[in-house]
Motif scaffolding. Structure first.
Motif, PDB file in Angstrom:
ATOM      1  N   UNK A   4       0.834  -1.199   0.000  1.00 63.07           N
ATOM      2  CA  UNK A   4       0.000   0.000   0.000  1.00 63.07           C
ATOM      3  C   UNK A   4       0.869   1.248   0.000  1.00 63.07           C
ATOM      4  N   UNK A   5       0.522   2.189  -0.850  1.00 68.40           N
ATOM      5  CA  UNK A   5       1.262   3.451  -0.931  1.00 68.40           C
ATOM      6  C   UNK A   5       0.273   4.592  -0.762  1.00 68.40           C
ATOM      7  N   UNK A   6       0.453   5.363   0.318  1.00 71.76           N
ATOM      8  CA  UNK A   6      -0.432   6.491   0.592  1.00 71.76           C
ATOM      9  C   UNK A   6       0.178   7.782   0.064  1.00 71.76           C
ATOM     10  N   UNK A   7      -0.694   8.712  -0.233  1.00 72.05           N
ATOM     11  CA  UNK A   7      -0.259  10.044  -0.629  1.00 72.05           C
ATOM     12  C   UNK A   7      -1.397  11.025  -0.361  1.00 72.05           C
ATOM     13  N   UNK A  19      -7.647  15.303   0.112  1.00 64.93           N
ATOM     14  CA  UNK A  19      -7.980  13.965  -0.353  1.00 64.93           C
ATOM     15  C   UNK A  19      -6.744  13.083  -0.253  1.00 64.93           C
ATOM     16  N   UNK A  20      -6.880  12.004   0.484  1.00 65.01           N
ATOM     17  CA  UNK A  20      -5.806  11.023   0.608  1.00 65.01           C
ATOM     18  C   UNK A  20      -6.030   9.897  -0.390  1.00 65.01           C
ATOM     19  N   UNK A  21      -4.930   9.359  -0.876  1.00 65.04           N
ATOM     20  CA  UNK A  21      -4.994   8.237  -1.817  1.00 65.04           C
ATOM     21  C   UNK A  21      -4.234   7.049  -1.256  1.00 65.04           C
ATOM     22  N   UNK A  22      -4.733   5.876  -1.571  1.00 65.21           N
ATOM     23  CA  UNK A  22      -4.076   4.626  -1.182  1.00 65.21           C
ATOM     24  C   UNK A  22      -4.057   3.736  -2.418  1.00 65.21           C
ATOM     25  N   UNK A 113       0.638   8.843   6.189  1.00 61.20           N
ATOM     26  CA  UNK A 113       0.817  10.180   5.646  1.00 61.20           C
ATOM     27  C   UNK A 113       0.309  11.193   6.667  1.00 61.20           C
ATOM     28  N   UNK A 114       1.084  12.244   6.877  1.00 61.55           N
ATOM     29  CA  UNK A 114       0.764  13.231   7.911  1.00 61.55           C
ATOM     30  C   UNK A 114      -0.270  14.226   7.409  1.00 61.55           C
ATOM     31  N   UNK A 115      -1.276  14.441   8.218  1.00 58.88           N
ATOM     32  CA  UNK A 115      -2.268  15.487   7.971  1.00 58.88           C
ATOM     33  C   UNK A 115      -2.222  16.440   9.150  1.00 58.88           C
TER      34      UNK A 115
END
Length: 119
Positions: A4-7, A19-22, A113-115
């Motif tokens: 899994x790669x988050x951004x 908006x976060x993506x996985x 991923x930091x928010x």
């Protein structure tokens, strides 16, 4: 297993949106449940939302319903978390995780991923 790669994390003012993506690599999300979790400093990790890839069923933490929306893009093999009307208390590291439809535990995790939501 699925990698899994988050951004999509970052700094946003209160009231704003992110908006976060996985994205999945190694295999597709077919027959998986994909979830988002978050962990704020000094607090335990908490469930945010989840989506069943095959059925499209969605699940949310009660406290976040109406502000957060989870969705999927089959063609991109990606799950999104749309966050709106963000509050400083939404500040956390957000993690994407996946488990098989029949699995009891999330055993595939992204790096997070930091928010950060400023007041």
């Amino acid at each position: 297993q699925v990698q899994l790669v988050e951004s999509g994390g970052g700094l946003v003012q209160a009231g704003g949106s992110l908006r976060l993506s996985c994205a999945a690599s190694g295999r597709t999300f077919s027959s998986y449940v994909v979830g988002w979790f978050r962990q704020a400093p000094g607090k335990e990790r908490e469930f945010v939302a989840a989506i069943s890839w095959n059925e499209g069923s969605t699940y949310y933490a009660d406290s976040l319903k109406g502000r957060f929306t989870i969705s999927r893009d089959n063609a991109k093999n990606t799950v999104y978390l749309q966050m709106s009307t963000l509050k400083p208390e939404d500040t956390a590291v957000y993690y994407c995780a996946a488990r098989t439809d029949s699995g009891r535990h999330y055993d595939n995790w992204g790096q997070g991923t930091q928010v950060t939501v400023s007041s």
